[in-house]
Design an enzyme around this catalytic site. Structure first.
Site, PDB file in Angstrom:
ATOM      1  N   THR A  74      -8.830   6.249  -2.102  1.00  0.00           N
ATOM      2  CA  THR A  74      -9.473   5.589  -2.120  1.00  0.00           C
ATOM      3  C   THR A  74     -10.883   7.336  -1.628  1.00  0.00           C
ATOM      4  OG1 THR A  74      -9.781   5.029   0.294  1.00  0.00           O
ATOM      5  CG2 THR A  74      -9.500   3.625  -1.951  1.00  0.00           C
ATOM      6  N   LYS A  82     -14.801   7.840  -4.074  1.00  0.00           N
ATOM      7  CA  LYS A  82     -16.330   8.215  -2.484  1.00  0.00           C
ATOM      8  C   LYS A  82     -16.956   9.561  -2.878  1.00  0.00           C
ATOM      9  CE  LYS A  82     -14.250   5.697   0.868  1.00  0.00           C
ATOM     10  NZ  LYS A  82     -12.808   5.810   1.996  1.00  0.00           N
ATOM     11  N   HIS A 103       0.391  -1.315   0.001  1.00  0.00           N
ATOM     12  CA  HIS A 103       0.443   0.100   0.221  1.00  0.00           C
ATOM     13  C   HIS A 103       0.987   1.467   0.201  1.00  0.00           C
ATOM     14  CE1 HIS A 103      -3.676  -1.352   1.226  1.00  0.00           C
ATOM     15  NE2 HIS A 103      -2.946  -2.908   1.063  1.00  0.00           N
ATOM     16  N   LYS A 149      -8.554  13.739   4.740  1.00  0.00           N
ATOM     17  CA  LYS A 149      -7.270  12.681   4.680  1.00  0.00           C
ATOM     18  C   LYS A 149      -6.274  12.476   5.756  1.00  0.00           C
ATOM     19  CE  LYS A 149      -6.364  13.748   0.365  1.00  0.00           C
ATOM     20  NZ  LYS A 149      -6.796  12.448  -0.441  1.00  0.00           N
ATOM     21  N   ARG A 150      -5.533  11.790   6.391  1.00  0.00           N
ATOM     22  CA  ARG A 150      -4.579  11.644   7.336  1.00  0.00           C
ATOM     23  C   ARG A 150      -3.349  12.960   6.962  1.00  0.00           C
ATOM     24  NH1 ARG A 150      -4.088   7.738  10.934  1.00  0.00           N
ATOM     25  NH2 ARG A 150      -2.020   9.468  12.035  1.00  0.00           N
ATOM     26  N   LYS A 171       0.316  14.340   0.720  1.00  0.00           N
ATOM     27  CA  LYS A 171      -0.511  14.461   0.967  1.00  0.00           C
ATOM     28  C   LYS A 171      -1.020  16.181  -0.216  1.00  0.00           C
ATOM     29  CE  LYS A 171      -2.412  11.461   3.444  1.00  0.00           C
ATOM     30  NZ  LYS A 171      -3.365   9.676   1.853  1.00  0.00           N
TER      31      LYS A 171
END
Ligand code: F58
Length: 818
Positions: free
Chosen positions: A661, A665, A363, A553-554, A559
């Protein structure tokens, strides 16, 4: 599956009575005054009664079919709340609503009483839960295995702008969903030593002597699939002391000492590790991993066990084990230990069984997340496993050497035990011990093959594959977005719930003005619902008639929440300079937890709250720009946030987000994506069409090239006055007048430490993409068209498709027919 059909179990006529009975006899409470938590619990137990009957029928169907089963081993599951998911999947929603209304409550209010089960950090754990939903819905025999942490991922609050962490005691008030199974207790061993001995035929054997022990107690959570009557389960292990009291200590009068030993052993399942600084060196984490693996393999072997010497011959025809990242990889050594030391199989036979049984999903490509364990730690905690790993490595090295004589570099690169650092590389063990290795999006799988594990890819042709992630449409559309779901079902019927490609039939409706109007109305409803939630939770009003721009998100530098902030600061500056600027009013929502030890991520949260405070207090920004950090992002919050988003931010540095992911969504719920060519964004772009997504920034190859070239970020700042202005404001304390140096480290990470995540490199492209967003949003019809086309083209990203790919290509399991 005959008896297991849904309707047999529903008998909703008695539901009201069942709820009352559970409150009285099971919970030992009064019905009056009518307390919502009590009624939530009563309802949950009443639903559970029906779940148990369906689960028993599913188990019978598994046994009758004698089919192969998959076991999904994961240190993390992130199921969120169970109640509405169970009710909807079991087709009980209407009946429950009516019953609960008769009792004087609303079902939605009762559902809010449930605490999230937050037994995971983020995407990896949530993926496991989406896959459990699809495994159940598709009727794939199998179940999940994990750990029943007492404390899940910490609860986040924001105090004076800073993240603070609180323990997440999610079962403080009990959980109706967790079913204890004391009857299947297993002993798990640690420490001690490996002892060689000769058996009665004189063969050299090994046994594990003088070990400490702890008991693993299984607890099941039942998970119904949608519609078909299949119910799968997660079996979560809780640690318990192996002797309630150590008799010896007790007799010596050391009562407290004896209790301490008990408490220490129960620590194993106490708390989920947040994805902090590297876990290596943390003995407790290694023990957690082995605890999961040892108990699970015992359970699988118990279920499989056949009498006679051929007991294990057909093992891999009956059992597939999926390793969710490297965390449960010690399972490779444990299965070898069971087969060789306890079942006395020849090494070669045991090894064949192992490799046919295991498959490994990777992952991440972040080097710091590739697990390694120091040999001395592993040898201390699991002495026999270290020997077994060394033997696997020795044989593997011999194979490599035979095929590449004299290539010492290759040998060193591929070794399972890195002699230089004396560490065990768990990813190498997982690759060597599995028959299939997969990444989670096409780009990610390519990067694994070409850059992370090229030697292994060449050595094992065909072993590396891709299975692009998916998300369950039940939770992420049907349950989270009832308004849009109803509109979709009205337009194309209900089949999309179990065949998401059906959504394609929405595409022509993008041209239907009345449908677009209803589509917008649904989004507006969801935005109003979120606005009420935000007012309740954060005390801040947000206007549903603004563009909702969301990044949840985290928190991690890759990110690039920081890039989002730079855009907001720039927009702020533009609006201050030109109050008449033709941009739509915007509400920027950011949420996510930072690992407690991650300095920069926490500082970026502080920056977000500081910028938000400044902007929200500026009268000139009223009705133009608002910003908010949403505390405690979690699954149940995601269910409210995602349906309300207009714009989904998926802006990671290309090459670094394995898949994502959340991106799926949001698009499924009709948000348009602004994003980089990273992870599954690329495949989303291919599905929804380049015209229906805002792509910007460096590609993964360009990021790699830029890093090798080493471009000076300061030169970019010199060339870009808006970037210079934004960084200057942040760096000089414009947003922190009382502590002007507060954000210097943030700016330094860009300007003085090489901007590893390419924030400055992508800044201008990001702003240009945001200009395109603004222009489009000013044309509501054009925006709605694209929004509909996003939803219509998300069929591929169903977790049903993903688990069916695993079942067909990796597990080689046929789903059971209903
Ligand atoms: C995530 N990994 C990836 N790891 O970052 C994301 O791109 C992907 O979509 C998702 O997996 C599912 O494949 C992830 O969530 C963790 O949380 C680890 C937990 C254990 C410690 C290290 C991080």
């Amino acid at each position: 599956m005959g008896k297991g059909s849904v309707t047999d179990y529903h008998d909703l006529a008695s539901l009201g009575e069942d709820i009352r009975r559970h409150i009285l006899s099971n919970l030992g409470n009064d019905l009056y005054p009518p307390d919502p938590f009590r009624y939530f619990s009563g309802l949950a137990y009443a639903v559970r009664d029906r779940l148990i009957r369906m689960w028993l029928a599913t188990q019978t169907a598994y046994y009758d079919s004698m089919s192969k089963r998959v076991y999904y081993l994961s240190m993390e599951f992130l199921p969120g709340r169970f109640l509405m998911n169970a009710i909807i999947n079991m087709g009980m929603e209407q009946g429950c609503r009516e019953t609960v209304t008769d009792l004087g409550f609303s079902l939605d209010d009762l559902a809010e009483e449930e605490r999230d089960a937050g037994l995971g950090n983020g995407g990896l754990g949530r993926l496991a839960s989406c896959y459990m939903d699809s495994i159940a819905t598709c009727g794939i025999p199998g179940c999940g295995y994990g750990i029943l942490y007492d404390y899940g991922l910490f609860h986040q609050t924001i105090v004076n702008g800073w993240q603070e962490e609180q323990a997440d005691n999610w079962r403080r008030h009990g959980s109706p969903w967790v079913i204890d199974r004391m009857e299947h207790l297993y002993e798990v061993r640690f420490h001690g030593r490996s002892e060689a001995y000769a058996d009665d035929k004189g063969n050299l054997r090994y046994r594990w002597a003088d070990a400490d022990t702890v008991m693993a107690m299984p607890c099941d959570i039942l998970l119904p699939g949608h519609g078909g009557g299949h119910v799968t389960s997660m079996r979560l292990w809780a640690a318990a002391s192996s002797q309630e009291f150590s008799l010896r200590d007790f007799n010596q009068g050391d009562f407290v000492g004896a209790m301490q030993a008990k408490i220490l052993s129960e620590n194993i399942s106490k708390v989920l590790y947040p994805n902090d600084e590297p876990v290596a060196g943390k003995e407790l984490r290694l023990k957690q991993q082995y605890f999961l693996v040892a108990a699970t393999l015992r359970d699988i072997v118990r279920r499989h066990r056949k009498p006679g010497p051929a007991a294990f011959e057909g093992f891999a025809d009956q059992v597939a084990i999926q390793l969710n990242d490297t965390h449960p990889t010690i399972a490779v050594a444990e299965l070898m230990r069971i087969l060789v030391d306890e079942e006395f199989l020849p090494w070669e036979d045991a090894w064949d069984i192992c490799r046919e049984t295991f498959a490994y999903t990777n992952h991440t490509v972040l080097p710091e997340a590739l697990e390694t364990w120091p040999m001395d730690l592993l040898g201390r905690v699991l002495p026999r496993h270290l020997e077994i790993i060394a033997e696997i490595d020795r044989r593997f090295q011999a194979e490599v050497a035979a095929r590449h004589p004299g290539d010492d570099g290759k040998l060193a690169r591929m070794a399972i035990i890195d002699r230089g650092s004396s560490r065990v590389r768990m990813a190498h063990l997982a690759i060597v011990g599995s028959h299939a290795v997969n990444g989670v999006a096409r780009l990610h799988s390519d990067i694994l093959r070409q850059h992370v594990f090229p030697d292994f890819d060449a050595f094992y042709p065909g072993k590396f594959t891709n299975v692009t992630n998916g998300v369950t449409p039940r939770r992420w559309l049907l349950q989270a977005n009832p308004v849009l779901s109803a509109l979709i079902t009205e337009a194309i019927g209900p089949d999309w719930v179990r065949d998401l490609t059906e959504l394609r039939r929405l595409a022509p409706l993008a041209e239907d003005a009345a449908f677009r109007q209803s589509w917008r109305a649904a989004k507006r409803d969801n935005k109003k619902r979120l606005a009420r939630y935000v007012l309740r939770k954060a005390g801040l009003g947000i206007n549903p008639d603004t563009l909702f721009d969301v990044q949840v998100k985290r928190m991690h530098e890759y990110k690039r929440q920081l890039l989002n902030v730079l855009h907001v600061v720039t927009l702020y500056n533009r609006l201050r300079r030109d109050p008449g600027l033709a941009v739509p009013p915007r509400t920027v929502l950011i949420g996510g937890k930072a690992a407690p030890g991650y300095f920069m991520a926490k500082r970026i949260i502080r920056l977000i709250t500081a910028v938000a405070e400044k902007i929200n207090a500026d009268p000139a920004m009223r009705g133009r720009l608002r910003m908010l950090f949403l505390p405690n992002y979690c699954v149940s919050q995601a269910e409210k946030v995602i349906p309300a988003a207009d714009l989904s931010q998926q802006i990671s540095t290309a090459g670094m987000e394995a898949s994502g992911t959340g991106n799926m969504k949001f698009a499924l719920n009709g948000a348009l994506t602004i994003g980089t060519l990273d992870g599954a964004n690329i495949e989303i772009m291919q599905e929804v069409g380049e015209d229906n997504i805002f792509i910007f920034g460096l590609t993964a190859d360009e990021v790699a090239a830029a890093r090798t070239r080493g471009v000076d970020p300061r030169s970019r700042v010199r060339d870009d006055p808006e970037l210079a202005e934004a960084l200057d404001m942040i760096g000089r304390g414009f947003f922190a007048p009382d502590d002007p140096g507060l954000f210097t480290p943030v700016v330094e990470s860009l300007l003085d430490r090489g901007d590893y995540y390419c924030v400055t490199a992508d800044y201008r492209a990001c702003l240009e993409a945001q200009d395109r967003v603004n222009a489009l949003y000013l044309d509501p019809d054009a925006w709605s068209r694209k929004s509909i086309l996003n939803t219509a083209n998300m069929g591929f990203f169903s977790s049903d498709r993903a688990v069916m790919e695993y079942a067909r290509n990796i597990w080689r399991i046929e789903p059971l027919k209903e």
